[in-house]
Motif scaffolding. Structure first.
Motif, mmCIF file in Angstrom:
data_model
loop_
_atom_site.group_PDB
_atom_site.id
_atom_site.type_symbol
_atom_site.label_atom_id
_atom_site.label_comp_id
_atom_site.label_asym_id
_atom_site.label_seq_id
_atom_site.Cartn_x
_atom_site.Cartn_y
_atom_site.Cartn_z
ATOM 1 N N ALA A 137 -1.228 7.016 -8.797
ATOM 2 C CA ALA A 137 -1.205 8.726 -8.863
ATOM 3 C C ALA A 137 -0.082 8.445 -7.751
ATOM 4 N N SER A 138 -0.193 7.824 -6.087
ATOM 5 C CA SER A 138 1.479 7.961 -5.125
ATOM 6 C C SER A 138 1.904 7.395 -5.778
ATOM 7 N N VAL A 187 -3.582 4.441 5.628
ATOM 8 C CA VAL A 187 -3.123 3.980 4.349
ATOM 9 C C VAL A 187 -2.930 2.630 4.376
ATOM 10 N N PHE A 188 -1.914 2.566 4.982
ATOM 11 C CA PHE A 188 -1.368 1.367 4.589
ATOM 12 C C PHE A 188 -2.186 0.077 6.153
ATOM 13 N N LYS A 189 -3.450 0.525 6.432
ATOM 14 C CA LYS A 189 -4.328 -0.432 7.250
ATOM 15 C C LYS A 189 -5.434 -0.509 6.264
ATOM 16 N N LYS A 190 -5.474 -0.058 5.391
ATOM 17 C CA LYS A 190 -7.039 0.082 4.727
ATOM 18 C C LYS A 190 -7.076 0.085 3.242
ATOM 19 N N ALA A 219 1.565 8.550 -0.697
ATOM 20 C CA ALA A 219 -0.657 7.707 -0.197
ATOM 21 C C ALA A 219 -0.821 8.500 0.759
ATOM 22 N N SER A 220 -0.337 8.712 1.450
ATOM 23 C CA SER A 220 -0.830 9.133 3.094
ATOM 24 C C SER A 220 -1.995 10.182 3.052
ATOM 25 N N LEU A 221 -1.165 11.601 1.750
ATOM 26 C CA LEU A 221 -2.172 12.430 1.724
ATOM 27 C C LEU A 221 -3.212 12.628 1.147
ATOM 28 N N LEU A 222 -2.864 11.283 -0.263
ATOM 29 C CA LEU A 222 -4.063 10.897 -1.008
ATOM 30 C C LEU A 222 -5.003 10.567 -0.088
ATOM 31 N N ALA A 252 10.300 6.961 1.494
ATOM 32 C CA ALA A 252 9.087 8.134 3.000
ATOM 33 C C ALA A 252 8.606 8.516 1.926
ATOM 34 N N LEU A 253 8.744 8.533 0.362
ATOM 35 C CA LEU A 253 8.132 9.400 -0.320
ATOM 36 C C LEU A 253 6.707 9.345 -0.480
#
Length: 439
Positions: free
Chosen positions: A167-168, A78-81, A222-225, A216-217
């Motif tokens: 949303a995140s 998610v941080f890369k894309k 963000a990774s889940l979404l 952390a949250l």
């Protein structure tokens, strides 16, 4: 007729006097539950110093932990894309940090006034609803800023990325506020039970736990979404709608609560203004980082320690005003203690950075001397500004617990970044420019 005019004039005079005296206006309802003859014991300076220094160390290592966590999660997809997540991190952490520290300052004052013993349930409900309302709106604000800053340079707007960010941010801010709010209430209640002054420890703990928990949250959510991005907009949309519905509900409850009504009214302008002030510091940092490669990690340290120290000073001074204590000199015992703590505190983190090989600057004696001078000047200016700002707010009828800390931490970022840039320029000019310092 003349009698009516004189009565109206008298009413206006009384109204103006009440507006400029917070003790008899905003806190008249709050103080009705306060026992009439509470005595506040004189605090031992050494005990206060130990409590404050321990909390500063905890906050500092929490900051280091958050930096290490960011170094780890930056490799997630998610941080890369979705590069806008990087923009969201400092904005959301800064805004959320201000909310948590003002909560800690406010609750510390209530603890000294005895309200935690007589009105704990009302305080808990009111403050949890207040920070829920503030946090969701702050989450929206931070997300919109990240979307705009990511979209404007490239001119390419991606609705899926925008929904993911919004949303995140909203879900992270809401969840973190609830969890951290409960933790801060627990910390302050326990500290009073064991005779620790919450003003000395609450705001640094809020800052350290706030950064780590929020980061952390945010990374996890963000990774889940991100897994649903491009296939469905339903889940992010539901989160945003639910978050938006929380704002009026929690805001109404906070407004009806006598302990949080004034905070809901006064708390918005300082938070937004702080974001603008911090952005000016960001512009300075953007320039200095391009010139001096080793400055970034020290910017986190100088701003973090400076912000925590001025937050403690603001919390203690606000409490002293609320409780009628008279020791409000610019150079008070608290000011001297905080200035004395700058040197050992900064040395610990300088050598921690060197031990972890996290920086790019050799810790030469000249570097330590000039860096320490910048750190001491920053804290001295912040403490002086803090005194005059809080006294002015009090005289104007504002509660410093609600308004002062966002301004002061943002000024800390601006002053710290500017002074650090000057310090590195001096080092470069006098020849202390080894290969680590940007040659």
């Amino acid at each position: 007729m003349n009698r009516n005019k004189s009565n109206l004039k008298m009413n206006r005079v009384q109204k103006n006097e009440s507006e400029t005296n917070l003790t008899t206006d905003a806190y008249s309802l709050i103080n009705e539950d306060k026992p009439p003859d509470i005595k506040y014991a004189k605090e031992n300076s050494w005990v206060a110093g130990v409590q404050m220094f321990a909390s500063f160390l905890l906050a500092g290592f929490g900051m280091v932990a958050a930096s290490l966590l960011l170094d780890y999660v930056q490799h997630w997809d998610v941080f890369k894309k979705v590069s806008e997540v990087y923009i969201l991190v400092p904005a959301l952490l800064g805004l959320k940090g201000n909310l948590e520290m003002t909560l800690a300052s406010r609750l510390s004052t209530h603890a000294h006034l005895g309200h935690l013993d007589t009105n704990l349930y009302s305080l808990v409900v009111g403050n949890l609803c207040l920070i829920q309302c503030q946090a969701v709106l702050v989450g929206f604000l931070a997300a919109m800023a990240a979307v705009a800053m990511g979209w404007i340079p490239e001119g390419n707007f991606d609705i899926h990325h925008a929904l993911l960010l919004c949303a995140s941010s909203v879900l992270t801010a809401s969840s973190a506020s609830f969890v951290l709010g409960l933790i801060m209430i627990g910390v302050i209640v326990v500290s009073k039970k064991i005779n620790i002054n919450p003003d000395n420890i609450a705001t640094p703990i809020a800052a350290s736990l706030g950064d780590l928990t929020t980061l952390a949250l945010l990374s996890w959510i963000a990774s889940l979404l991100y897994k649903s991005i491009g296939t469905s907009v339903i889940l992010p949309s539901i989160i945003i709608i639910v978050g938006a519905s929380l704002v009026p509900v929690s805001g109404y409850i906070a407004w009806k609560n006598k302990f949080t009504q004034q905070a809901l009214d006064e708390g918005w302008v300082p938070v937004v203004s702080a974001m603008v002030i911090s952005s000016a510091g960001g512009l300075i940092l953007d320039h200095t980082v391009s010139v001096y490669k080793g400055i970034a990690v020290y910017q986190l340290v100088i701003n973090g320690i400076g912000g925590n120290m001025v937050a403690v000073h603001a919390s203690r001074l606000s409490t002293s005003l609320h409780t009628g204590q008279k020791e409000n000199n610019v150079i008070s015992n608290t000011t001297k203690l905080l200035l004395l703590m700058v040197i050992p505190g900064q040395l610990i983190f300088i050598y921690t950075i060197g031990y972890l090989r996290a920086g790019h600057t050799s810790t030469t004696p000249m570097f330590i001397l000039i860096y320490m001078s910048a750190a001491l000047l920053q804290v001295f200016l912040l403490l002086t500004i803090s005194h005059y700002m809080i006294v002015w707010m009090w005289k104007m009828g504002m509660d410093p617990d609600n308004s002062a800390i966002p301004y002061l931490t943002a000024l800390g970022d601006l002053l710290g970044t500017a002074l650090l840039g000057i310090a590195f320029s001096i080092l470069y000019a006098i020849g202390d420019k080894d290969s680590d310092l940007g040659d």
